[in-house]
Write an enzyme that holds these catalytic residues in place. Structure first.
Site, PDB file in Angstrom:
ATOM      1  N   ASP A 189      36.761  -1.395  25.683  1.00 24.23           N
ATOM      2  CA  ASP A 189      37.349  -0.633  26.874  1.00 24.23           C
ATOM      3  C   ASP A 189      36.949   1.048  26.554  1.00 24.23           C
ATOM      4  O   ASP A 189      37.076   1.261  25.236  1.00 24.23           O
ATOM      5  CB  ASP A 189      38.928  -0.706  26.454  1.00 24.23           C
ATOM      6  CG  ASP A 189      39.488   0.315  27.150  1.00 24.23           C
ATOM      7  OD1 ASP A 189      39.037   1.064  28.484  1.00 24.23           O
ATOM      8  OD2 ASP A 189      40.776   0.575  26.898  1.00 24.23           O
ATOM      9  N   ASN A 248      37.769   3.849  28.553  1.00 24.22           N
ATOM     10  CA  ASN A 248      38.495   4.694  29.094  1.00 24.22           C
ATOM     11  C   ASN A 248      40.113   4.636  28.732  1.00 24.22           C
ATOM     12  O   ASN A 248      41.034   5.118  29.593  1.00 24.22           O
ATOM     13  CB  ASN A 248      38.514   4.868  30.560  1.00 24.22           C
ATOM     14  CG  ASN A 248      38.962   3.717  31.403  1.00 24.22           C
ATOM     15  OD1 ASN A 248      39.306   2.525  30.441  1.00 24.22           O
ATOM     16  ND2 ASN A 248      39.216   3.653  32.685  1.00 24.22           N
ATOM     17  N   ASP A 259      42.412   2.256  28.806  1.00 28.53           N
ATOM     18  CA  ASP A 259      43.507   1.700  29.438  1.00 28.53           C
ATOM     19  C   ASP A 259      43.804   0.305  29.166  1.00 28.53           C
ATOM     20  O   ASP A 259      44.384  -0.337  29.791  1.00 28.53           O
ATOM     21  CB  ASP A 259      43.315   1.721  30.995  1.00 28.53           C
ATOM     22  CG  ASP A 259      42.189   0.764  31.466  1.00 28.53           C
ATOM     23  OD1 ASP A 259      41.253   0.352  30.587  1.00 28.53           O
ATOM     24  OD2 ASP A 259      41.674   0.673  32.770  1.00 28.53           O
ATOM     25  N   ASP A 278      35.716  -2.639  30.159  1.00 28.67           N
ATOM     26  CA  ASP A 278      35.007  -2.062  31.459  1.00 28.67           C
ATOM     27  C   ASP A 278      33.414  -1.917  31.138  1.00 28.67           C
ATOM     28  O   ASP A 278      33.037  -2.196  30.141  1.00 28.67           O
ATOM     29  CB  ASP A 278      35.605  -0.874  31.754  1.00 28.67           C
ATOM     30  CG  ASP A 278      35.712   0.033  30.472  1.00 28.67           C
ATOM     31  OD1 ASP A 278      34.735   0.153  29.712  1.00 28.67           O
ATOM     32  OD2 ASP A 278      36.748   0.751  30.428  1.00 28.67           O
ATOM     33  N   ASP A 301      27.933 -13.367  37.728  1.00 23.28           N
ATOM     34  CA  ASP A 301      28.814 -14.396  38.329  1.00 23.28           C
ATOM     35  C   ASP A 301      28.758 -14.520  39.753  1.00 23.28           C
ATOM     36  O   ASP A 301      29.204 -13.511  40.307  1.00 23.28           O
ATOM     37  CB  ASP A 301      30.171 -14.307  37.776  1.00 23.28           C
ATOM     38  CG  ASP A 301      30.641 -15.581  36.878  1.00 23.28           C
ATOM     39  OD1 ASP A 301      30.693 -16.558  37.742  1.00 23.28           O
ATOM     40  OD2 ASP A 301      31.018 -15.874  35.847  1.00 23.28           O
ATOM     41  N   ASP A 354      29.750 -20.378  39.773  1.00 23.22           N
ATOM     42  CA  ASP A 354      30.919 -20.823  39.625  1.00 23.22           C
ATOM     43  C   ASP A 354      31.293 -22.185  40.183  1.00 23.22           C
ATOM     44  O   ASP A 354      31.068 -22.020  41.347  1.00 23.22           O
ATOM     45  CB  ASP A 354      31.828 -19.814  39.962  1.00 23.22           C
ATOM     46  CG  ASP A 354      33.466 -19.959  39.368  1.00 23.22           C
ATOM     47  OD1 ASP A 354      33.435 -19.992  38.196  1.00 23.22           O
ATOM     48  OD2 ASP A 354      34.420 -20.179  40.098  1.00 23.22           O
ATOM     49  N   GLU A 414      27.610 -23.806  37.344  1.00 26.30           N
ATOM     50  CA  GLU A 414      28.512 -24.665  36.784  1.00 26.30           C
ATOM     51  C   GLU A 414      28.908 -25.668  37.333  1.00 26.30           C
ATOM     52  O   GLU A 414      29.413 -25.640  38.725  1.00 26.30           O
ATOM     53  CB  GLU A 414      29.835 -23.626  36.417  1.00 26.30           C
ATOM     54  CG  GLU A 414      30.858 -24.129  35.658  1.00 26.30           C
ATOM     55  CD  GLU A 414      32.315 -23.597  35.790  1.00 26.30           C
ATOM     56  OE1 GLU A 414      33.170 -23.682  34.981  1.00 26.30           O
ATOM     57  OE2 GLU A 414      32.677 -23.030  36.971  1.00 26.30           O
ATOM     58  N   HIS A 461      34.514 -18.459  28.200  1.00 24.06           N
ATOM     59  CA  HIS A 461      35.671 -18.048  28.478  1.00 24.06           C
ATOM     60  C   HIS A 461      36.867 -19.050  28.938  1.00 24.06           C
ATOM     61  O   HIS A 461      38.114 -18.731  29.015  1.00 24.06           O
ATOM     62  CB  HIS A 461      35.744 -16.941  29.643  1.00 24.06           C
ATOM     63  CG  HIS A 461      35.332 -17.494  31.036  1.00 24.06           C
ATOM     64  ND1 HIS A 461      34.155 -18.054  31.174  1.00 24.06           N
ATOM     65  CD2 HIS A 461      35.970 -17.692  32.229  1.00 24.06           C
ATOM     66  CE1 HIS A 461      33.968 -18.427  32.579  1.00 24.06           C
ATOM     67  NE2 HIS A 461      35.017 -18.310  33.012  1.00 24.06           N
ATOM     68  N   ASP A 462      36.462 -20.388  29.326  1.00 23.09           N
ATOM     69  CA  ASP A 462      37.296 -21.415  29.718  1.00 23.09           C
ATOM     70  C   ASP A 462      37.643 -22.433  28.361  1.00 23.09           C
ATOM     71  O   ASP A 462      38.434 -23.504  28.467  1.00 23.09           O
ATOM     72  CB  ASP A 462      36.972 -22.291  30.879  1.00 23.09           C
ATOM     73  CG  ASP A 462      36.386 -21.449  31.946  1.00 23.09           C
ATOM     74  OD1 ASP A 462      37.532 -20.481  32.355  1.00 23.09           O
ATOM     75  OD2 ASP A 462      35.723 -21.645  32.715  1.00 23.09           O
TER      76      ASP A 462
HETATM   77  C1  GLC Z   1      35.299 -21.796  36.731  1.00 19.81           C
HETATM   78  C2  GLC Z   1      35.693 -20.536  35.942  1.00 19.81           C
HETATM   79  C3  GLC Z   1      37.021 -20.281  35.533  1.00 19.81           C
HETATM   80  C4  GLC Z   1      37.879 -20.191  36.966  1.00 19.81           C
HETATM   81  C5  GLC Z   1      37.673 -21.060  37.730  1.00 19.81           C
HETATM   82  C6  GLC Z   1      37.958 -20.924  39.217  1.00 19.81           C
HETATM   83  O1  GLC Z   1      35.641 -22.870  36.206  1.00 19.81           O
HETATM   84  O2  GLC Z   1      34.796 -20.645  34.803  1.00 19.81           O
HETATM   85  O3  GLC Z   1      37.557 -19.217  34.646  1.00 19.81           O
HETATM   86  O4  GLC Z   1      39.241 -20.054  36.806  1.00 19.81           O
HETATM   87  O5  GLC Z   1      35.933 -21.505  37.942  1.00 19.81           O
HETATM   88  O6  GLC Z   1      37.138 -19.900  39.763  1.00 19.81           O
HETATM   89 CA    CA Z   2      38.985   0.378  30.565  1.00 16.42          CA
END
Ligand code: GLC
Ligand code: CA
Length: 561
Positions: free
Chosen positions: A28, A30, A32, A36, A105, A206, A255, A328-329
């Site tokens: 981060d 700034n 908040d 970012d 993405d 995605d 993906e 991230h999933d």
């Molecule tokens: C993909 C993303 C996930 C998101 C889902 C819906 O699996 O990696 O984070 O929630 O698609 O867009």
């Molecule tokens: Ca920020």
């Protein structure tokens, strides 16, 4: 986009390593509490020093943030949470200056319900954009079919203005686009072209296999969507309309939950002009039970080796693998597959070694390069992820014990990977000067970039750096043929990679016990190229020890790391 070995030059991304940034949790700038673009710019040297070739940014477009940006309301602008287009251009230039590439993405299975396309679409049955989304009449006053949303509840919501249901495979705020409509495809392709013209170097797409629905399933008995047959047509059309003529410098990765290795060979076969590689899900589903992802099964190394080896073989002569243990999933890989307490350094570096020595393009998820662990959350208030919160509400509502559900979530929730990157032992782990949007892991005072990078021969960052260096330097790492050894061994992960006269032997002890190597396995192994113990005994692997040997018939085969 070619990968074939013999006559053509292999694609650049066979030698490349990709680093994934989840912007809201990276840094981060700034104050908040939310990561970012300024934060990313400030940390680019961290990534350049690590040696990665490509940075993939999870979505930064304008979004109501119902699913942390995977619900986009404007594909052409940056969300003010993250910065501005001008700042994005600066970031892109700074990434390029450092010799790296930037991948965006691409979330086009669905938009946000606040996207102007959907606002128009839902306004009346005869709106010109009505057919940009998937609308169906109720069947017997119910949903058109039995599909459920990935985030709990039905995959259909009734829109009272027009009396029809719209489809959302994810949250109700993520309506699915209708890819059968050529106007939708045209609008998406034009948008992609604008990002490429701006200078981005490719896309991570995605849930891209979900864009094609099987028409006959949309109404009726169907319980699970299957991948529609038009998927290959859509991707080939995308290639013609977007990538053709400029694809050799780009990277595309789709993906694809549920994709089989046979499908993947089609999606990634060079001559088919679809995608460079896909993210498959087989190996990250092995510890889910039939009751769903929150019902955790014990880890089974033999199953993991068998699965990954099938993908190595299945894409050996045509196609290409992407390699990942986390994103991230997914839970943090060292917590899921390793020992994140007693052997955190050893198991994090073993996981890295095994992954990066497979054939394919490795992906590092932010924080994995310092062995970040699962979140250590204890109460439902700490969770932010829509999937976790909906799941908790659903199953606790149906009578499950909250403590049991929290225990499952502590292992499986997507928020495990979404806590702020731990930069320093200081306040808020150096991620922000304010209250962060999600709790910092309670182990940040000991696990952080500053501490790890000062840890000498126990720095996980430094180990990753050397692994990446090996891939850049040795064609056998990028291209060598893969062969699994000892497939039934419950703790030993062993394989070879071979290219011409060059052979690598990769050995990993996936356990907390010392392991004596099977007779003959490591006879005449060559010289040790890289390993995670400063001293080693040829016949034995210490707990979580990983070792790569190189034997080369060519002269001058010096260890490079
Ligand atoms: C993909 C993303 C996930 C998101 C889902 C819906 O699996 O990696 O984070 O929630 O698609 O867009
Ligand atoms: Ca920020």
């Amino acid at each position: 986009m070619t990968t074939e070995l013999a006559t053509e030059t292999p694609a650049w991304w066979t030698r490349a390593v990709v680093y994934q940034i989840y912007p809201r949790s990276f840094a981060d700038s700034n104050g908040d509490g939310i990561g970012d673009l300024g934060g990313i710019r400030a940390k680019l040297d961290h990534l350049a020093e690590l040696g990665v070739d490509v940075i993939w940014l999870s979505p930064i477009y304008r979004s109501p943030q119902a699913d942390n940006g995977y619900d986009i309301s404007d594909y052409e602008d940056i969300d003010p949470l993250f910065g501005t287009l001008a700042e994005f251009d600066q970031l892109l230039a700074e990434v390029h200056e450092r010799g790296m590439k930037l991948v965006m993405d691409l979330v086009v299975n669905h938009t946000s319900d606040e996207h102007p396309w959907f606002v128009e679409s839902r306004s009346s049955r005869d709106n010109p954009k009505r057919d940009w989304y998937i609308w169906r009449d109720p069947v017997d006053a119910h949903e058109p079919n039995g599909w459920t949303s990935a985030f709990s509840g039905p995959a259909w919501s009734l829109d009272t203005t027009t009396g029809q249901y719209y489809l959302h495979l994810f949250a109700a705020k993520q309506p699915d686009l209708n890819w059968q409509n050529p106007e939708v495809r045209g609008a998406v392709f034009a948008m992609m072209n604008r990002w490429l013209d701006r200078g981005v170097d490719g896309f991570r797409m995605d849930v891209i296999n979900f864009i094609a629905k099987t028409e006959s399933e949309l109404v009726g008995e169907s319980v699970h969507p299957s991948m529609g047959a038009q998927i290959h047509d859509y991707l080939q059309e995308m290639h013609r309309e977007v990538f053709a003529g400029r694809d050799t410098e780009l990277i595309t990765v789709g993906e694809m939950p549920g994709v089989t290795v046979e499908d993947a060979a089609l999606f990634t076969g060079a001559e088919r002009n679809e995608l460079d590689m896909v993210f498959q899900f087989e190996h990250v589903g092995l510890d889910h039970s039939d009751a769903g992802k929150f019902d955790n099964l014990p880890f089974d190394l033999v199953a993991l080796k068998t699965s990954l080896a099938r993908w190595q073989t299945g894409l050996a002569s045509s196609g290409w693998n992407s390699l990942y243990f986390g994103n991230h999933d997914q839970p943090r890989s060292v917590s899921r597959f390793g020992d994140d307490r007693r052997y955190r350094y050893e198991s994090a570096t073993l996981l890295a070694t095994i992954l990066h020595l497979h054939r394919g393009t490795p992906y590092i998820y932010q924080g994995d390069e310092i062995g970040m662990t699962n979140a250590n959350f204890e109460s439902i208030e700490q969770y932010k992820d829509i999937e976790s919160l909906n799941h908790f509400a659903e199953v606790v509502g149906a009578g499950a014990e909250p403590a049991t559900v929290l225990e499952q979530m502590a292992f499986r929730s997507r928020d495990n990977a979404r806590t702020p990157v731990q930069w320093t032992p200081g306040p808020h782990a150096g991620f922000t000067t304010a209250e962060p949007w999600i709790h910092v892991n309670s182990n940040a005072s000991t696990i952080n970039v500053q501490t790890d990078r000062a840890a000498g021969d126990r720095s996980i960052f430094d180990f990753y750096r050397r692994l990446i260096g090996v891939r850049h330097e040795l064609p056998v790492v990028a291209l060598g043929e893969f062969a699994l050894l000892e497939p039934e061994h419950p703790a030993l992960y062993a394989f070879t990679r071979t290219l011409g006269g060059d052979r690598l032997l990769v050995l990993g002890n996936w356990s907390n016990e010392r392991l004596r190597l099977p007779e003959g396995l490591a006879d005449d192994p060559g010289t040790r190229l890289i390993g995670n113990y400063p001293e080693w005994h040829e016949a034995v692997l210490e707990p979580w020890e990983a070792r790569v040997y190189r034997r080369s018939e060519r002269a001058g085969a010096e260890p490079v790391a």
